[in-house]
Design an enzyme around this catalytic site. Structure first.
Site, PDB file in Angstrom:
ATOM      1  N   ARG A  31       0.829  -1.205   0.000  1.00 15.10           N
ATOM      2  CA  ARG A  31       0.000   0.000   0.000  1.00 15.10           C
ATOM      3  C   ARG A  31       0.864   1.256   0.000  1.00 15.10           C
ATOM      4  NH1 ARG A  31      -5.130  -0.068   1.017  1.00 15.10           N
ATOM      5  NH2 ARG A  31      -4.958  -2.009   2.222  1.00 15.10           N
ATOM      6  N   GLU A  54       0.556  -7.750  -3.913  1.00 18.01           N
ATOM      7  CA  GLU A  54      -0.699  -7.007  -4.100  1.00 18.01           C
ATOM      8  C   GLU A  54      -0.431  -5.516  -4.007  1.00 18.01           C
ATOM      9  OE1 GLU A  54      -4.272  -5.877  -1.028  1.00 18.01           O
ATOM     10  OE2 GLU A  54      -3.478  -7.922  -0.962  1.00 18.01           O
ATOM     11  N   THR A  83      -7.783  -3.685  -2.338  1.00 16.58           N
ATOM     12  CA  THR A  83      -8.764  -2.620  -2.124  1.00 16.58           C
ATOM     13  C   THR A  83      -9.558  -2.355  -3.402  1.00 16.58           C
ATOM     14  OG1 THR A  83      -7.102  -1.666  -0.620  1.00 16.58           O
ATOM     15  CG2 THR A  83      -9.114  -0.422  -0.936  1.00 16.58           C
ATOM     16  N   LYS A 143     -10.113 -14.084   2.626  1.00 21.09           N
ATOM     17  CA  LYS A 143      -9.326 -13.118   3.397  1.00 21.09           C
ATOM     18  C   LYS A 143     -10.092 -12.806   4.674  1.00 21.09           C
ATOM     19  CE  LYS A 143      -8.003  -8.226   3.130  1.00 21.09           C
ATOM     20  NZ  LYS A 143      -7.934  -7.038   2.219  1.00 21.09           N
ATOM     21  N   GLY A 173      -2.681  -6.787  11.177  1.00 24.28           N
ATOM     22  CA  GLY A 173      -1.948  -6.913  12.414  1.00 24.28           C
ATOM     23  C   GLY A 173      -1.057  -8.134  12.519  1.00 24.28           C
ATOM     24  N   GLY A 193       0.746  -6.258   5.773  1.00 23.22           N
ATOM     25  CA  GLY A 193       0.658  -4.865   5.386  1.00 23.22           C
ATOM     26  C   GLY A 193       1.803  -4.012   5.879  1.00 23.22           C
ATOM     27  N   SER A 194       1.505  -3.069   6.790  1.00 23.89           N
ATOM     28  CA  SER A 194       2.474  -2.030   7.142  1.00 23.89           C
ATOM     29  C   SER A 194       3.689  -2.555   7.892  1.00 23.89           C
ATOM     30  CB  SER A 194       1.786  -0.946   7.983  1.00 23.89           C
ATOM     31  OG  SER A 194       1.232  -1.491   9.167  1.00 23.89           O
TER      32      SER A 194
END
Length: 226
Positions: A31, A54, A83, A143, A173, A193-194
């Site tokens: 992202r 992704e 997304t 998911k 998370g 993710g992050s």
């Protein structure tokens, strides 16, 4: 032994996605990646062992980033979009070379559009009703989102009623150190993710984080088998 559970429709998952998932069941969520950086980060992920990348559509010029990553990665890697909120975007993802549609929700129109174009699809689901409807519409992977809210106990409950052939993928998370309880409960892989990628970090940092996840998965798998 889990009893045989009939799926609501014939389960015919996307062969390329399943092969990539079996090689490495970790999905890199990039992202905020930009087209100028996308190829380098894609290479770093692949070299670390990742096979599914992704690019969320709320990233800058996401279709250009998808195309850039697809161009530099071997055929055994799957590149797609996250997304994806509306079926109108599915054509654009395919035109960019994407093979996977990932969603935060389980909109039937998006799932059906993806499958009609021969793309793999991983809708976001938070209830059994959403999960079984997504499978009915042709979902390849479920998911489980957000994983922080659902937790390993929900994974265990779902695994008892969702056929073992269907991958359950918690997202949200997930760190290199907390995968074990989810795997023990019946999860098959994870979306990252992050903690894996933040906009502006170098490809070397992305590669380092990716290797930490690969190692964390190895340790978690060993623990889940005890």
């Amino acid at each position: 032994m889990q009893p045989h559970i009939n799926l609501p429709a014939p389960y015919m998952p996307h062969a390329g996605l399943i092969a990539a998932f079996e090689a490495c069941p970790l999905i890199a969520i990039m992202r905020g990646i930009t087209p100028v950086d996308a190829a380098d980060h894609g290479r770093a992920l692949y070299e670390a062992g990742f096979r599914i990348v992704e690019v969320p559509l709320n990233s800058p010029n996401p279709f250009d980033s998808i195309a850039a990553i697809r161009q530099v990665l071997p055929a055994d890697a799957i590149v797609g979009a996250g997304t994806v909120l509306h079926p109108s975007f599915v054509n654009d993802v395919k035109a960019a070379g994407g093979e996977l549609i990932v969603m935060p929700h389980s909109d039937s129109e998006v799932v059906i559009a993806a499958k009609a174009l021969g793309l793999a699809c991983s809708p976001g689901v938070a209830t059994p009703n959403e999960a079984f409807l997504a499978l009915k519409n042709g979902a390849d992977v479920l998911k489980m989102f957000p994983a922080e809210q659902l937790g390993a106990n929900v994974v265990k409950a779902w695994r008892a009623v969702i056929a073992k052939e269907v991958p359950l993928v918690p997202v949200g998370g997930i760190t290199p150190d907390n995968m074990g309880p989810f795997l023990s409960a019946g999860a098959n892989g994870f979306g990252l993710g992050s903690a894996l990628y933040k906009p502006g970090q170098s490809a070397a940092v992305t590669g380092s984080h990716a290797r930490a996840y690969i190692n964390g998965l190895r340790i978690a798998r060993a623990g889940a088998q005890k």
